[in-house]
Motif scaffolding. Structure first.
Motif, short mmCIF file in Angstrom:
data_model
loop_
_atom_site.label_atom_id
_atom_site.label_comp_id
_atom_site.label_asym_id
_atom_site.label_seq_id
_atom_site.Cartn_x
_atom_site.Cartn_y
_atom_site.Cartn_z
N THR A 186 0.97 4.14 -2.99
CA THR A 186 0.96 5.58 -2.57
C THR A 186 1.80 6.42 -3.02
OG1 THR A 186 -0.42 4.87 -0.56
CG2 THR A 186 0.39 7.15 -0.71
N GLN A 218 -3.90 -3.10 -10.47
CA GLN A 218 -4.18 -1.75 -9.79
C GLN A 218 -4.75 -0.87 -10.97
OE1 GLN A 218 -4.01 -1.23 -6.58
NE2 GLN A 218 -3.75 -3.53 -6.49
N SER A 265 0.80 -1.36 -0.01
CA SER A 265 0.04 -0.07 0.13
C SER A 265 0.82 1.33 -0.15
CB SER A 265 -0.86 -0.08 1.31
OG SER A 265 -1.67 1.28 1.17
#
Length: 118
Positions: free
Chosen positions: A54, A94, A50
């Motif tokens: 980001t 993603q 994660s």
């Protein structure tokens, strides 16, 4: 789909000197912004965490928001290396990052008026 012709190595590295065009005079902000962000992106390694996603997302946003113009001093080889690295970093599952890297490709190619080969 057309692809950017990648000159030399596909890895991020120092800018190449071989150019047939006369050197451009970039403003320090344009050249430094791209080089700084490119160096940060090239330092990353594929990671599906994660925090990595980001960071990639934020770097893409910063690269997209830079004020590029034709003649900005950003070499096509540097853009090609950055885009190759960006594509390597984005996990295909993603969707949001895939969309963001597509925006980055479109933005850089349009703003810098880079030639494409297919």
């Amino acid at each position: 789909m057309a692809a950017v012709q990648v000159a030399g190595s596909l890895l991020c590295g120092p800018p190449r000197e071989a150019s047939r065009e006369p050197p451009r005079e970039p403003t320090p902000e344009q050249d430094d912004g791209f080089r700084r962000l490119s160096a940060r992106l090239c330092a990353l390694r594929p990671d599906d965490s994660s925090s990595a996603r980001t960071e990639i997302h934020l770097l893409f946003d910063q690269l997209i928001s830079e004020n590029y113009s034709e003649g900005s001093g950003v070499a096509p080889e540097d853009v090609s290396a950055l885009l190759v690295q960006a594509c390597r970093l984005v996990p295909l599952n993603q969707n949001h990052l895939v969309s963001k890297v597509s925006q980055l490709i479109h933005h850089l190619l349009n703003r810098l008026q880079l030639p494409m080969s297919g």
